[in-house]
Design a protein around this motif. Structure first.
Motif, mmCIF file in Angstrom:
data_model
loop_
_atom_site.group_PDB
_atom_site.id
_atom_site.type_symbol
_atom_site.label_atom_id
_atom_site.label_comp_id
_atom_site.label_asym_id
_atom_site.label_seq_id
_atom_site.Cartn_x
_atom_site.Cartn_y
_atom_site.Cartn_z
ATOM 1 N N ALA A 53 0.870 -1.199 -0.157
ATOM 2 C CA ALA A 53 -0.185 -0.069 -0.196
ATOM 3 C C ALA A 53 0.924 1.116 0.124
ATOM 4 C CB ALA A 53 -1.122 -0.018 1.274
ATOM 5 N N GLU A 54 1.962 1.006 0.398
ATOM 6 C CA GLU A 54 2.981 2.233 0.690
ATOM 7 C C GLU A 54 3.352 2.872 -0.706
ATOM 8 O OE1 GLU A 54 7.702 2.588 1.818
ATOM 9 O OE2 GLU A 54 6.337 1.793 3.492
ATOM 10 N N LEU A 60 -1.860 1.541 -11.219
ATOM 11 C CA LEU A 60 -2.865 1.673 -10.291
ATOM 12 C C LEU A 60 -2.929 2.974 -9.368
ATOM 13 C CD1 LEU A 60 -3.248 -2.087 -9.243
ATOM 14 C CD2 LEU A 60 -4.700 -0.939 -10.812
ATOM 15 N N PRO A 61 -2.761 4.134 -10.042
ATOM 16 C CA PRO A 61 -2.319 5.077 -9.330
ATOM 17 C C PRO A 61 -3.478 5.798 -8.385
ATOM 18 C CG PRO A 61 -2.998 5.672 -11.554
ATOM 19 C CD PRO A 61 -3.162 4.126 -11.585
ATOM 20 N N VAL A 62 -3.798 5.071 -7.351
ATOM 21 C CA VAL A 62 -4.594 5.599 -6.337
ATOM 22 C C VAL A 62 -4.149 4.992 -5.049
ATOM 23 C CG1 VAL A 62 -6.709 5.451 -7.869
ATOM 24 C CG2 VAL A 62 -5.956 3.485 -6.574
ATOM 25 N N SER A 63 -4.527 5.660 -4.025
ATOM 26 C CA SER A 63 -4.213 5.517 -2.813
ATOM 27 C C SER A 63 -4.573 4.065 -2.018
ATOM 28 C CB SER A 63 -4.551 6.502 -1.686
ATOM 29 O OG SER A 63 -6.088 6.657 -1.554
ATOM 30 N N MET A 64 -4.106 3.295 -1.473
ATOM 31 C CA MET A 64 -4.362 2.050 -0.994
ATOM 32 C C MET A 64 -4.543 2.032 0.616
ATOM 33 S SD MET A 64 -2.695 -0.832 -3.549
ATOM 34 C CE MET A 64 -2.971 -0.746 -5.310
ATOM 35 N N VAL A 65 -5.625 1.494 1.276
ATOM 36 C CA VAL A 65 -5.928 1.686 2.467
ATOM 37 C C VAL A 65 -5.778 0.127 3.054
ATOM 38 C CG1 VAL A 65 -7.631 1.981 4.243
ATOM 39 C CG2 VAL A 65 -7.243 3.376 2.305
ATOM 40 N N VAL A 66 -5.078 -0.185 4.289
ATOM 41 C CA VAL A 66 -5.124 -1.635 4.890
ATOM 42 C C VAL A 66 -6.150 -1.489 5.955
ATOM 43 C CG1 VAL A 66 -3.697 -3.147 6.185
ATOM 44 C CG2 VAL A 66 -2.598 -2.154 4.331
ATOM 45 N N ASN A 67 -6.880 -2.580 5.711
ATOM 46 C CA ASN A 67 -8.295 -2.601 6.697
ATOM 47 C C ASN A 67 -7.851 -4.050 7.393
ATOM 48 O OD1 ASN A 67 -10.419 -2.632 8.214
ATOM 49 N ND2 ASN A 67 -11.870 -3.158 6.535
ATOM 50 N N ASN A 68 -7.679 -4.024 8.943
ATOM 51 C CA ASN A 68 -7.563 -5.162 9.340
ATOM 52 C C ASN A 68 -8.904 -5.626 10.106
ATOM 53 O OD1 ASN A 68 -4.876 -3.248 10.172
ATOM 54 N ND2 ASN A 68 -4.340 -5.397 10.100
ATOM 55 N N VAL A 69 -9.488 -6.693 9.545
ATOM 56 C CA VAL A 69 -10.493 -7.284 9.695
ATOM 57 C C VAL A 69 -10.401 -8.593 10.565
ATOM 58 C CG1 VAL A 69 -13.063 -8.288 9.248
ATOM 59 C CG2 VAL A 69 -11.905 -6.320 7.921
ATOM 60 N N THR A 70 -10.171 -8.689 11.853
ATOM 61 C CA THR A 70 -9.987 -9.869 12.589
ATOM 62 C C THR A 70 -10.948 -10.713 13.167
ATOM 63 O OG1 THR A 70 -9.675 -8.486 14.772
ATOM 64 C CG2 THR A 70 -7.836 -8.301 13.068
ATOM 65 N N GLY A 71 -10.474 -11.875 13.762
ATOM 66 C CA GLY A 71 -11.404 -12.563 14.468
ATOM 67 C C GLY A 71 -11.711 -14.009 13.747
ATOM 68 N N ALA A 72 -12.088 -14.875 14.533
ATOM 69 C CA ALA A 72 -12.409 -16.167 14.105
ATOM 70 C C ALA A 72 -11.328 -16.859 13.327
ATOM 71 C CB ALA A 72 -13.672 -16.139 13.152
ATOM 72 N N ALA A 73 -10.139 -16.875 13.810
ATOM 73 C CA ALA A 73 -8.941 -17.461 13.079
ATOM 74 C C ALA A 73 -8.694 -17.021 11.529
ATOM 75 C CB ALA A 73 -9.003 -18.924 13.113
ATOM 76 N N PHE A 270 0.001 -5.785 -9.440
ATOM 77 C CA PHE A 270 0.611 -6.254 -8.266
ATOM 78 C C PHE A 270 1.611 -7.401 -8.707
ATOM 79 C CE2 PHE A 270 -3.289 -4.983 -6.222
ATOM 80 C CZ PHE A 270 -2.738 -4.155 -5.235
ATOM 81 N N TYR A 271 1.624 -7.955 -9.824
ATOM 82 C CA TYR A 271 2.679 -8.865 -10.076
ATOM 83 C C TYR A 271 3.972 -8.207 -10.441
ATOM 84 C CZ TYR A 271 5.143 -12.982 -12.565
ATOM 85 O OH TYR A 271 5.764 -13.898 -12.829
ATOM 86 N N ALA A 272 3.856 -7.142 -11.224
ATOM 87 C CA ALA A 272 4.926 -6.317 -11.386
ATOM 88 C C ALA A 272 5.638 -5.497 -10.218
ATOM 89 C CB ALA A 272 4.470 -4.937 -12.561
ATOM 90 N N LEU A 273 4.797 -4.921 -9.263
ATOM 91 C CA LEU A 273 5.271 -4.651 -8.032
ATOM 92 C C LEU A 273 6.229 -5.721 -7.367
ATOM 93 C CD1 LEU A 273 5.275 -2.409 -5.930
ATOM 94 C CD2 LEU A 273 3.076 -3.261 -4.954
ATOM 95 N N LEU A 274 5.378 -6.857 -7.104
ATOM 96 C CA LEU A 274 6.290 -8.034 -6.562
ATOM 97 C C LEU A 274 7.472 -8.313 -7.230
ATOM 98 C CD1 LEU A 274 3.225 -10.068 -5.485
ATOM 99 C CD2 LEU A 274 4.624 -8.700 -3.721
#
Length: 321
Positions: A53-54, A60-73, A270-274
């Motif tokens: 996201a950094e 994909l020239p937009v901002s990216m937000v990380v959302n931590n949706v936790t719980g239930a393993a 994402f493949y190019a980024l990685l």
């Protein structure tokens, strides 16, 4: 004449609609993209997501937000993605937990409801012990469990999370019994080991590398083919005479139904980024192993791991009927 005018008007309307549709598709993405992480902030999944996201992919020239949706393993995060609008603006991060939960929890999201996007890389487990255990290597660890079944309290995920799977694999492989204590994510599990609340963990190395170097905990074995660059002094299980490998993985996925052109654009970006050298250098600094695969190879990997994990769960009688 009126008919001609009507036809002309209709033709113009269709052309405008087609033009608008074409522009809308060409403009994707035109708003922030969310990467959903199913574990709390601070863990390896979270680190990988925030690194992507950094510096978003160039296409994909937009901002990216990380959302931590936790719980239930990890199931809550996967369900959140699977039920999101299939418009390409919600991407999930998953690993072994998604496979395990699909068998262990009848309310979990089936794998067929997910669309693999790109494979990020593997994440081997380590075996680490609290500094006051007096255990120096894998041999001593196994000998203690053989002599006193359940005498070692191990911190891990809830059933279905990777560190739980790794601990269960260790029990099955060595025919021993741990006292497993579940935590909601890697970071609290690591904290429990450092504080002495638990005696051992089966976490990825980056979570404990600094504490290992500082002597606060001791990593005694790496469940991989090769040593980890964050703990080069720690031998693998194989180097210590035990053929034991336990590997998690990172991959990005989408909910089913994302338009093909958007899915392909996300995959390409994402493949190019990685594969970007600068990105891989930053990832290595965080202890992340990056070994990208495209969507087709990711699907094949997921199916292979699916069969492996299913077999492990069957042996441990963890599959819910």
């Amino acid at each position: 004449m009126k008919i001609v005018k009507l036809l002309a008007t209709a033709t113009l309307a269709v052309a405008m609609l087609l033009g608008l549709s074409g522009r809308a598709l060409a403009e994707f993405p035109d708003k922030p993209i969310t990467i959903v992480v199913p574990w709390p902030a601070g863990g390896a999944y979270d680190l990988a997501a925030r690194l992507m996201a950094e510096k978003p992919p160039e296409n994909l020239p937009v901002s990216m937000v990380v959302n931590n949706v936790t719980g239930a393993a990890g199931s809550n995060g996967v369900r959140h993605v699977a039920k999101s609008d299939p418009d390409g603006y919600t991407i999930g991060m998953m690993g072994t937990h998604a496979i395990a939960q699909s068998y262990m929890n009848r309310n979990a999201t089936p794998l067929e409801d997910l669309e693999p996007l790109v494979f990020i890389g593997p994440e081997p487990a380590s075996l680490a012990v609290a500094k006051d255990t007096g255990i120096e290597n894998v041999k001593q660890y196994i000998e203690q469990l053989k002599a006193q079944p359940g005498s070692i309290i191990n911190g891990n995920d809830s059933p279905g999370g990777f560190s739980y799977i790794a601990a269960t694999m260790l029990e099955n492989h060595f025919d021993v019994k741990l006292s497993k204590v579940p935590y909601q994510g890697y970071a609290p599990t690591a904290s429990a080991l450092v504080s002495g609340e638990v005696m051992s963990t089966t976490l990825p190395i980056p979570l404990l590398a600094e504490q290992h170097k500082a002597g606060k905990v001791k990593i005694i074995g790496v469940a991989a083919e090769e040593r980890h660059p964050f703990a080069p002094d720690v031998p693998t299980f194989k180097e210590q005479g035990y053929d034991f490998i336990a590997e998690d993985f990172y991959m990005l996925y989408l909910p089913k139904g994302v338009p093909e052109d958007r899915r392909e654009k996300l995959e390409k970006g994402f493949y190019a980024l990685l594969n970007d050298e600068a990105f891989q250098k930053k990832a290595a600094e965080l202890g992340l192993v990056i070994m990208p695969r495209d969507a087709a190879a990711t699907r094949a990997y997921l199916e292979k791991r699916n069969q492996e994990v299913k077999a492990i769960l069957e042996d441990a009688n963890l599959i819910e009927g």
